[in-house]
Structure formats: structure tokens, C-alpha cells
Design a protein around this motif. Structure first.
Motif, PDB file in Angstrom:
ATOM      1  N   ARG A 287       0.769  -1.278  -0.143  1.00  0.00           N
ATOM      2  CA  ARG A 287       0.064  -0.013  -0.006  1.00  0.00           C
ATOM      3  C   ARG A 287       0.853   1.201   0.063  1.00  0.00           C
ATOM      4  N   PRO A 288       1.930   1.393   0.972  1.00  0.00           N
ATOM      5  CA  PRO A 288       2.665   2.632   0.778  1.00  0.00           C
ATOM      6  C   PRO A 288       3.311   2.883  -0.503  1.00  0.00           C
ATOM      7  N   HIS A 289       3.549   1.974  -1.243  1.00  0.00           N
ATOM      8  CA  HIS A 289       4.196   2.069  -2.723  1.00  0.00           C
ATOM      9  C   HIS A 289       3.356   2.256  -3.935  1.00  0.00           C
ATOM     10  N   THR A 290       1.801   2.127  -3.876  1.00  0.00           N
ATOM     11  CA  THR A 290       0.969   2.000  -4.786  1.00  0.00           C
ATOM     12  C   THR A 290       1.243   3.259  -5.748  1.00  0.00           C
ATOM     13  N   GLN A 291       1.190   4.443  -4.877  1.00  0.00           N
ATOM     14  CA  GLN A 291       1.209   5.578  -5.983  1.00  0.00           C
ATOM     15  C   GLN A 291       2.503   5.745  -6.764  1.00  0.00           C
ATOM     16  N   ALA A 292       3.816   5.396  -6.080  1.00  0.00           N
ATOM     17  CA  ALA A 292       4.733   5.391  -7.051  1.00  0.00           C
ATOM     18  C   ALA A 292       5.003   4.200  -7.997  1.00  0.00           C
ATOM     19  N   LEU A 293       4.172   3.049  -7.557  1.00  0.00           N
ATOM     20  CA  LEU A 293       4.335   1.939  -8.578  1.00  0.00           C
ATOM     21  C   LEU A 293       3.320   2.435  -9.859  1.00  0.00           C
ATOM     22  N   TRP A 294       2.191   2.976  -9.630  1.00  0.00           N
ATOM     23  CA  TRP A 294       1.366   3.567 -10.616  1.00  0.00           C
ATOM     24  C   TRP A 294       2.097   4.400 -11.687  1.00  0.00           C
ATOM     25  N   GLN A 295       2.708   5.349 -10.929  1.00  0.00           N
ATOM     26  CA  GLN A 295       3.559   6.398 -11.941  1.00  0.00           C
ATOM     27  C   GLN A 295       4.606   5.822 -12.717  1.00  0.00           C
ATOM     28  N   ALA A 296       5.221   4.650 -12.239  1.00  0.00           N
ATOM     29  CA  ALA A 296       6.284   3.894 -12.724  1.00  0.00           C
ATOM     30  C   ALA A 296       5.621   3.121 -13.928  1.00  0.00           C
ATOM     31  N   LEU A 297       4.459   2.773 -14.135  1.00  0.00           N
ATOM     32  CA  LEU A 297       3.925   2.133 -15.233  1.00  0.00           C
ATOM     33  C   LEU A 297       3.812   2.898 -16.535  1.00  0.00           C
TER      34      LEU A 297
END
Length: 473
Positions: A287-297
Motif C-alpha cells: 500500500r505505501p508504494h502504490t502511487q509510485a508503482l502506478w506512476q512508474a507504469l
């Protein structure tokens, strides 16, 4: 030339969690000269918003009290507030959502009661219809239904989520039918459906669960409830006691794709279970990483994730409180709630008390007749899709544009709106659900409270600079 006493004027549109938290944070951070803060809310209820305005005490938060503080720098704020009113409450309590609504009202009222002398705070029962951006150094104007025009140096659009889009196959006359409820958060309309023998709920997510809990009642005379969705699956449930630990998330190596990310998270969850742990530990670690993961896609991979993996993530990420899950299980075991998998083909009114529904399954088209239909398909992500005049006018006036993949509004890293040409505004901001295209995971309290704190500080710094300039003008 502006007079030295001219205040820095901020208008926050929407007084649900996002708007109220932003107002509170701005008031807490303000150290400049005169400030005029106006909070607009068309429902006349300042604080709860759609999410926490339910009057049904059986609707519970889906996060424990320990995780629901509205203030990121005071993590026990809600827990202490709740315990002062209920001595049995503890960190793992899943509190009623109406209690959280009361907490937000009091938080806002408390901030208003501690205003420094240079600050004026107004709460107005009004609806914003349009924003006229003055550009350059001129202020913006917020056009409202009742107050006319409000001048603003900064405007925060915090209107929350859209209503669901009309389900496919809706025949003529359905939208005006007395048994069709287009807004699943219209609590009076939902409660009135208890007189019907059978009710179809379109969707099987957390909003459906709310409707089922309300209509399921506590007695055998409640309607038969049928929940129809493409996959026919429910959100998972929280454990009555939290997992012993949260798994440390390590992103996959190499180029990130939607399929690789989904497989990686699933493997982490399975490994946790194999080691004798709980899959929830792995999901909570992501959960704490979801925004960064989304933006990396890449954009194409974001689209693929939405199409292939988003629903599976959501049913594991957004869980039912244990007590709510137990109630849903009771309803299913008693036959008063059933889940069906299929895609809607037609919803056609037959009379004031009868609606015919056809849906396609793996084996063919099935039909059923119900007394009422509730649309719980989830918020339409396109800005202005439900006819909201403010969001529609932002697009029409070219002051805003849809976010990536049509999700929310396009904005910069601080929530500043981007116009039709992609230029970031210096005075128009948003947060919460309207940043979904940029952040995707941005609809829950832990994410929004941080956005509100950041935006409150940003506006306080900008306001202080403007106040200093005006003081010497």
C-alpha cells in the motif's frame, strides 16, 4: 493597487473529508497576514461528505480506529476522540462511519474556534457552478448558485466522487422509475426499498455491501437481495485481529509491466501464506508504494492494469470490517442475499412495482423480475460525467482536462490543475478522488489526509508571500 488590508482569499469547494481536512490544515498552518477562507458545501453538512454521512450505525469503517486520524502528525487523534466517547474502543475497533462523521464535524468546528485574529472563516451552504480564472495577477472568481460571485486567490476543488454511470441496457423510463435508485448514497431512497419483495443491486463491492446491510435489516421480512456483477465476487474481509506484521515490499526487478507487477504481488502473498502468515500482510506492505508503482507504469500498462488486474487488487485491498463480513455471511446463509455473475443486457420497467432484468452468463441469457434496482457500479471516473456543473464547466472553459485514461482531472505534483494545453494553474488545486489518474490510489483517508496537509502548507506559504507583498504595496 490593492490595499494593505486586502486578505488572501481561499475558496474550498466541497466540505467532505478532503475539503474539510484541507481547511483545517490551512488554518493550522497559517502564519501570514489577513486570510479569508470560505468553505462551500451544497449538502449543508460540513465534514462527513458522502463517505461518512450514513445514518446507519451498522455501516462501519473498513480501517481500524488506529489508522483513521484526519491529522497525519497526530496519529491517535481519532482513536483518542473515540475512546473519550466509548471506553470500550481500542486501536483495533472498526467504528461506525456515522461516528467518524461526527469526529470530522468536531474537528472542523474546533479549528474554526481557534482562529487567529487575522483570519475569517465562513461556511456557506452553497453550490459552486463555475470558476472564472483571472489569469496573470488577477484573482479567480467562483460563481455560485446562491451567493453569486466569490473572489479567490486560490481555489481548491474537493467535490469528491461522481455518482455511478447509468448501467448498460437501461430502457426508456428506467431513470424516472420509482424503483430505480441511481444514487446508492441516497439513504432515504434506499431505506424506502424495504417494502419490495426482491431488489437487484448492480455491483458487488463495498457500496453494495452497505445497501445489503441496510436492506437486510434484522428480521425475516426484509427483501430478497440479488447482487449482480461481472465476476460475482465480494470484497475480502479484515481479520478480527490484525496480522502480526506487515511484509516489507520489494518491487520486481527489470522493466515494470502490469502483468509482472500483479504476478509479483500475488507471489508475495502466496509466500506469506506458505510461511504460516496472512496474505493481508503482503497486501498491506504494498500500500505505501502504490502511487509510485502506478506512476512508474507506462500509460499503456496502466490501462492494462485497470482492465485485467484492478478489480482483483481492489477486493483484497478494500476489505470489509469483520462485523460487516459476518452480517453479509448471515444474509447469504439465510438465502436473503445471493451473488450472481453476469453482464447486464436490459433493464426494463414493467409497472411501478416491477422491473425486468436480463443478464448474460457463461451459459446464456437469464431473466428475473424485481421490484427495485440499485446502481452500485461505483463512481464514474470521468470529470463531470454525472452532470456536475462545476466539473463540466472546468472542461468546457478549458481550465481543466481529464486525467490520464479519463480518470479524474489532470494535475501536477501538488494537485494544481492543468488546463487544456497541459499548463499547471497557479491558483486552482484539487485532491482526493479527482487525482486518481495521476495517483490511482487516492480515495482513502491515509492518502487524502497527507494531500490535505501538504496543500494546506502550500497555500499558507503562498498566502504569506502574497500578504507580505500587499502589506508593502
Amino acid at each position: 493597487m490593492l490595499a494593505p488590508s486586502t486578505p488572501y482569499r481561499v475558496v474550498v469547494i466541497g466540505a467532505g473529508f478532503a475539503g474539510s481536512a484541507t481547511a483545517v490544515q490551512l488554518l493550522r498552518a497559517w502564519q501570514g497576514g489577513p486570510l479569508e477562507l470560505t468553505l462551500l458545501e451544497r449538502t449543508r453538512d460540513f465534514g462527513p461528505g458522502v463517505a461518512f454521512s450514513t445514518p446507519d450505525p451498522r455501516h462501519l469503517l473498513n480501517v481500524t480506529a488506529a489508522g483513521m486520524s484526519a491529522l497525519p502528525d497526530a496519529p491517535r487523534d481519532f482513536l483518542d476522540w473515540l475512546h473519550a466517547r466509548d471506553a470500550t474502543a481500542h486501536a483495533g475497533t472498526f467504528a461506525p462511519r456515522l461516528a467518524y462523521g461526527a469526529y470530522l464535524r468536531e474537528l472542523l468546528a474546533g479549528a474554526a474556534a481557534r482562529l487567529p485574529g487575522v483570519v475569517t472563516f465562513q461556511r456557506r451552504d452553497d453550490e459552486a457552478l463555475r470558476i472564472v480564472d483571472g489569469r496573470d495577477e488577477r484573482p479567480a472568481t467562483v460563481v455560485t448558485r446562491a451567493s453569486g460571485e466569490l473572489t479567490a486567490d486560490a481555489v481548491v476543488v474537493a467535490v469528491g466522487v461522481n455518482r455511478p454511470r447509468t448501467p448498460p441496457g437501461a430502457a426508456d423510463g428506467l431513470l424516472d422509475h420509482p424503483g430505480y435508485v441511481a444514487d446508492p448514497w441516497d439513504h432515504a431512497r434506499i431505506a424506502a426499498l424495504a417494502r419490495h419483495e426482491r431488489v437487484l443491486i448492480v455491483g458487488s463491492g463495498l457500496t453494495m455491501v452497505d445497501v445489503a446491510v441496510t436492506l437486510g435489516g434484522e428480521h425475516d421480512e426484509s427483501p430478497e437481495l440479488i447482487a449482480l456483477s461481472r465476476r460475482g465476487v465480494l470484497p475480502r474481509a479484515h481479520r478480527s485481529t490484525p496480522p502480526a506484521h506487515v511484509t516489507q515490499f520489494r518491487p520486481p526487478l527489470g522493466p515494470l509491466t502490469a502483468d509482472r507487477l500483479a504476478a509479483h504481488v500475488e507471489a508475495a502473498a502466496l509466500a506469506e501464506v506458505a510461511a504460516g502468515g496472512d496474505w493481508r500482510s503482503a497486501i498491506d506492505g504494498v500500500r505505501p508504494h502504490t502511487q509510485a508503482l502506478w506512476q512508474a507504469l507506462p500509460l499503456g500498462e496502466q490501462a492494462r492494469f485497470l482492465a485485467r488486474h484492478a478489480r482483483r487488487w481492489e477486493i483484497h485491498r478494500h476489505r470489509m470490517a469483520p462485523g460487516v463480513a459476518a452480517r453479509v455471511r448471515e444474509l447469504r446463509d439465510s438465502g436473503r442475499l445471493s451473488l450472481r455473475a453476469g453482464s447486464l443486457q436490459r433493464i426494463e420497467p414493467l409497472s411501478d412495482d416491477a422491473i425486468e432484468v436480463a443478464y448474460r452468463t457463461e451459459t446464456g441469457v437469464e431473466q428475473l423480475q424485481v421490484g427495485a434496482v440499485v446502481n452500485c457500479t461505483g463512481p464514474d471516473p470521468a470529470p463531470g460525467a454525472d452532470g456536475d456543473p462545476l466539473l463540466s464547466s472546468l472542461i468546457e472553459d478549458r481550465l481543466g482536462r481529464a486525467g490520464p485514461l479519463g480518470l479524474g482531472l489532470d494535475c501536477g505534483p501538488d494537485g494544481e490543475l492543468r488546463d487544456c494545453d497541459g499548463h499547471p494553474s497557479t491558483r486552482l488545486f484539487t485532491l482526493g478522488a479527482l487525482r486518481r489518474g495521476q495517483l490511482w490510489e487516492t480515495t482513502a483517508v491515509p492518502e487524502i489526509r497527507c494531500q490535505a496537509a501538504d496543500l494546506g502548507r502550500l497555500l499558507a506559504v503562498r498566502g504569506a508571500a502574497v500578504s507580505a507583498q500587499r502589506a508593502v504595496a
